[in-house]
Structures are given as structure tokens and as C-alpha cells.
Design a protein around this motif. Structure first.
Motif, PDB file in Angstrom:
ATOM      1  N   ALA A 127      60.789 -10.040  49.373  1.00 57.91           N
ATOM      2  CA  ALA A 127      61.141  -9.151  50.487  1.00 57.91           C
ATOM      3  C   ALA A 127      60.019  -8.142  50.735  1.00 57.91           C
ATOM      4  CB  ALA A 127      62.451  -8.432  50.169  1.00 57.91           C
ATOM      5  N   GLU A 128      59.450  -7.637  49.655  1.00 58.85           N
ATOM      6  CA  GLU A 128      58.326  -6.697  49.767  1.00 58.85           C
ATOM      7  C   GLU A 128      57.121  -7.374  50.423  1.00 58.85           C
ATOM      8  OE1 GLU A 128      57.136  -5.215  45.906  1.00 58.85           O
ATOM      9  OE2 GLU A 128      55.223  -4.483  46.701  1.00 58.85           O
ATOM     10  N   MET A 129      56.832  -8.584  50.018  1.00 58.86           N
ATOM     11  CA  MET A 129      55.700  -9.326  50.577  1.00 58.86           C
ATOM     12  C   MET A 129      55.943  -9.682  52.041  1.00 58.86           C
ATOM     13  SD  MET A 129      54.935 -11.656  47.212  1.00 58.86           S
ATOM     14  CE  MET A 129      53.783 -12.798  47.942  1.00 58.86           C
ATOM     15  N   TYR A 130      57.192  -9.955  52.369  1.00 59.48           N
ATOM     16  CA  TYR A 130      57.527 -10.291  53.749  1.00 59.48           C
ATOM     17  C   TYR A 130      57.100  -9.172  54.700  1.00 59.48           C
ATOM     18  CZ  TYR A 130      60.184 -11.391  57.925  1.00 59.48           C
ATOM     19  OH  TYR A 130      60.529 -11.651  59.222  1.00 59.48           O
ATOM     20  N   GLU A 131      57.396  -7.943  54.326  1.00 61.85           N
ATOM     21  CA  GLU A 131      57.052  -6.802  55.182  1.00 61.85           C
ATOM     22  C   GLU A 131      55.542  -6.706  55.397  1.00 61.85           C
ATOM     23  OE1 GLU A 131      59.037  -4.999  57.040  1.00 61.85           O
ATOM     24  OE2 GLU A 131      60.611  -6.295  56.233  1.00 61.85           O
ATOM     25  N   ASP A 132      54.773  -6.984  54.357  1.00 65.11           N
ATOM     26  CA  ASP A 132      53.312  -6.898  54.460  1.00 65.11           C
ATOM     27  C   ASP A 132      52.698  -8.080  55.209  1.00 65.11           C
ATOM     28  OD1 ASP A 132      53.555  -4.656  52.924  1.00 65.11           O
ATOM     29  OD2 ASP A 132      52.799  -5.562  51.077  1.00 65.11           O
ATOM     30  N   LEU A 133      53.324  -9.235  55.119  1.00 64.90           N
ATOM     31  CA  LEU A 133      52.675 -10.479  55.550  1.00 64.90           C
ATOM     32  C   LEU A 133      53.220 -11.077  56.836  1.00 64.90           C
ATOM     33  CD1 LEU A 133      52.583 -12.169  52.022  1.00 64.90           C
ATOM     34  CD2 LEU A 133      50.646 -11.116  53.209  1.00 64.90           C
ATOM     35  N   ALA A 160      56.877 -22.264  43.918  1.00 62.11           N
ATOM     36  CA  ALA A 160      58.030 -22.854  44.620  1.00 62.11           C
ATOM     37  C   ALA A 160      59.081 -21.789  44.924  1.00 62.11           C
ATOM     38  CB  ALA A 160      58.633 -23.977  43.775  1.00 62.11           C
ATOM     39  N   ASP A 161      59.269 -20.859  44.014  1.00 56.62           N
ATOM     40  CA  ASP A 161      60.293 -19.829  44.215  1.00 56.62           C
ATOM     41  C   ASP A 161      59.818 -18.695  45.112  1.00 56.62           C
ATOM     42  OD1 ASP A 161      62.192 -21.176  42.762  1.00 56.62           O
ATOM     43  OD2 ASP A 161      61.817 -20.095  40.895  1.00 56.62           O
ATOM     44  N   ILE A 162      58.574 -18.259  44.957  1.00 62.93           N
ATOM     45  CA  ILE A 162      58.136 -17.085  45.725  1.00 62.93           C
ATOM     46  C   ILE A 162      57.961 -17.426  47.214  1.00 62.93           C
ATOM     47  CG2 ILE A 162      55.613 -17.269  45.316  1.00 62.93           C
ATOM     48  CD1 ILE A 162      57.625 -13.996  45.323  1.00 62.93           C
ATOM     49  N   VAL A 163      57.506 -18.626  47.530  1.00 62.52           N
ATOM     50  CA  VAL A 163      57.347 -18.948  48.959  1.00 62.52           C
ATOM     51  C   VAL A 163      58.696 -19.050  49.668  1.00 62.52           C
ATOM     52  CG1 VAL A 163      55.081 -20.038  48.722  1.00 62.52           C
ATOM     53  CG2 VAL A 163      57.126 -21.465  48.662  1.00 62.52           C
ATOM     54  N   ARG A 164      59.734 -19.407  48.926  1.00 69.11           N
ATOM     55  CA  ARG A 164      61.067 -19.447  49.538  1.00 69.11           C
ATOM     56  C   ARG A 164      61.700 -18.058  49.602  1.00 69.11           C
ATOM     57  NH1 ARG A 164      63.917 -24.076  46.235  1.00 69.11           N
ATOM     58  NH2 ARG A 164      62.548 -23.181  44.653  1.00 69.11           N
ATOM     59  N   ALA A 165      61.238 -17.162  48.730  1.00 74.03           N
ATOM     60  CA  ALA A 165      61.752 -15.783  48.753  1.00 74.03           C
ATOM     61  C   ALA A 165      61.069 -14.952  49.832  1.00 74.03           C
ATOM     62  CB  ALA A 165      61.555 -15.133  47.390  1.00 74.03           C
ATOM     63  N   CYS A 166      59.950 -15.446  50.344  1.00 75.74           N
ATOM     64  CA  CYS A 166      59.170 -14.720  51.348  1.00 75.74           C
ATOM     65  C   CYS A 166      59.127 -15.586  52.610  1.00 75.74           C
ATOM     66  CB  CYS A 166      57.763 -14.455  50.801  1.00 75.74           C
ATOM     67  SG  CYS A 166      56.727 -13.509  51.918  1.00 75.74           S
ATOM     68  N   GLN A 167      60.064 -15.353  53.508  1.00 75.76           N
ATOM     69  CA  GLN A 167      60.264 -16.254  54.659  1.00 75.76           C
ATOM     70  C   GLN A 167      59.330 -15.946  55.828  1.00 75.76           C
ATOM     71  OE1 GLN A 167      62.666 -19.013  55.288  1.00 75.76           O
ATOM     72  NE2 GLN A 167      62.169 -19.092  53.113  1.00 75.76           N
ATOM     73  N   VAL A 168      58.039 -15.962  55.548  1.00 79.68           N
ATOM     74  CA  VAL A 168      57.053 -15.815  56.620  1.00 79.68           C
ATOM     75  C   VAL A 168      56.568 -17.198  57.016  1.00 79.68           C
ATOM     76  CG1 VAL A 168      56.164 -13.533  56.060  1.00 79.68           C
ATOM     77  CG2 VAL A 168      55.199 -15.517  54.926  1.00 79.68           C
ATOM     78  N   LYS A 169      56.066 -17.302  58.252  1.00 76.98           N
ATOM     79  CA  LYS A 169      55.452 -18.548  58.670  1.00 76.98           C
ATOM     80  C   LYS A 169      54.122 -18.638  57.930  1.00 76.98           C
ATOM     81  CE  LYS A 169      56.480 -20.096  62.884  1.00 76.98           C
ATOM     82  NZ  LYS A 169      56.383 -20.329  64.343  1.00 76.98           N
ATOM     83  N   SER A 170      53.954 -19.691  57.134  1.00 75.76           N
ATOM     84  CA  SER A 170      52.813 -19.747  56.212  1.00 75.76           C
ATOM     85  C   SER A 170      52.545 -21.197  55.854  1.00 75.76           C
ATOM     86  CB  SER A 170      53.162 -18.978  54.939  1.00 75.76           C
ATOM     87  OG  SER A 170      54.350 -19.503  54.377  1.00 75.76           O
TER      88      SER A 170
END
Ligand code: PRP
Length: 183
Positions: free
Chosen positions: A27-33, A52-62
């Protein structure tokens, strides 16, 4: 109990604790990215589960890439020399990279990789590591996103190995000294 659990002295972070921390970190990374079209680059092999876990926890287009390096040393420490054994497969000029690691230890690996990606033209290189062991740092490098700061103990599980084993433990634990005695 699986057959690997008996080799573990103590559990440092349970499966649930890891999942909760990754949710918050994502969630923190989402705000930045969210406006940065980031490219997540996982450093094999240790980071494959965290990736595998962090990319699903950070729902940015990536998008995702994988790089493999071998660092010279033994089971306890790396030396300064790092070699790329599998490189990323795309041009990263102008991209905002987020390097995903399982552990930042001496810093040799990430110090090398950060320089390498900057040389290849990345616009920015952030570092996300699940574990940080600052007491062992030999290079001036720090992570932008850290899951847990860990003491200088022999940790395995959730991607981290000892002699290529224990990566598939769902938690992070400290290995019993008798398992690696004689090294
Ligand atoms: C581990 C870890 C990091 C590196 C960190 O990899 O995954 O890549 O060491 O250590 P450093 O900060 O001292 O460089 P390892 O070489 O054990 O390979 P693995 O990823 O295949 O487990």
C-alpha cells in the motif's frame, strides 16, 4: 510439521506476520509508484516468493523482469564480486525500476545492481527488500522499502536458503547451528 521444521531453532516471522507486513508495504509503494509505470525486477533466486506477493500487494500498472546473479563467497557471506548469470530481457532506458530482494546483507549485490541499472539508463532505481540486516553492511547502500530489520542470525525460509534448501518454508526462521556446523 513438515520435515524441515525440525531444523529450525525459532520462528522470526510467521506466515501471517509476513502477509500483513507485505500488505502494508504494498500500500505504501502504491502511493509512491501509481503514476510511475514501474518495472519490478526480482533478483533470483531468493526473491522469487517475495516478488510474487509484493507485486500483488501493490496494484499499480507495472511489468516484471528477473535477473540472476552469482556472488562469490560461501553460505555465510558474499564477497564484493558479483556476476550476472541471467540478464533482464528489455531496454530499461527511462524506466522507474523497483528492485525486489529477499535480503540486504553486506550490500554487495544491490550496490552492484543499482550501478548496473543506472549505467543502462534507468530513470530511477528504488530498492525493496523484505529483510534488512544493517549490522552486516559493507557497502553504502540502503533500501527504500523494508519489510523487517533482522538481527545477524542465520535466517531461512520464504525464499531464503541454506545450501539451496528451506526456500519453501512459508515462514522465516533461524536455522539450528548444528545444521550448518562444520562449514
Ligand atoms: C542472497 C540474497 C541477496 C544477497 C544479499 O543471495 O538473495 O541477493 O544474498 O547479500 P549481500 O547484500 O551480502 O550481497 P544468494 O547469493 O544467497 O543467492 P540466492 O538469491 O540464490 O539465494
Amino acid at each position: 510439521m513438515g520435515m524441515m521444521d525440525q531444523d529450525i531453532l525459532k520462528v522470526l516471522y510467521s506466515e501471517e506476520q509476513i502477509a500483513q507486513r507485505i500488505r502494508d508495504l504494498g500500500a505504501e509503494m502504491y502511493e509512491d509508484l501509481k503514476d510511475k509505470d514501474p518495472l519490478f525486477i526480482s533478483v533470483l533466486r531468493g526473491a522469487f516468493i517475495f516478488m510474487a506477493d509484493i507485486v500483488r500487494a501493490c496494484q499499480v500498472k507495472s511489468d516484471v523482469e528477473f535477473i540472476a546473479v552469482s556472488s562469490y563467497g560461501n553460505a555465510f557471506s558474499t564477497t564484493g564480486a558479483v556476476k550476472i548469470t541471467h540478464d533482464i530481457q528489455q531496454d530499461i532506458t527511462g524506466r522507474n525500476l523497483v528492485v525486489i530482494e529477499d535480503i540486504l546483507d553486506s550490500g554487495n549485490t544491490l550496490h552492484f545492481l543499482k550501478q548496473y541499472f543506472i549505467t543502462k539508463g534507468a530513470a530511477s532505481v528504488s530498492i525493496c527488500t523484505l529483510l534488512d540486516k544493517p549490522s552486516r553492511r559493507a557497502k553504502a547502500i540502503q533500501a527504500d522499502y523494508i519489510g523487517f530489520v533482522v538481527p545477524d542470525e542465520f535466517v531461512v525460509g520464504y525464499g531464503l536458503d541454506y545450501c539451496q534448501k528451506y526456500r519453501n518454508l512459508p515462514y522465516i526462521g533461524v536455522l539450528k547451528p548444528e545444521v550448518y556446523q562444520g562449514e
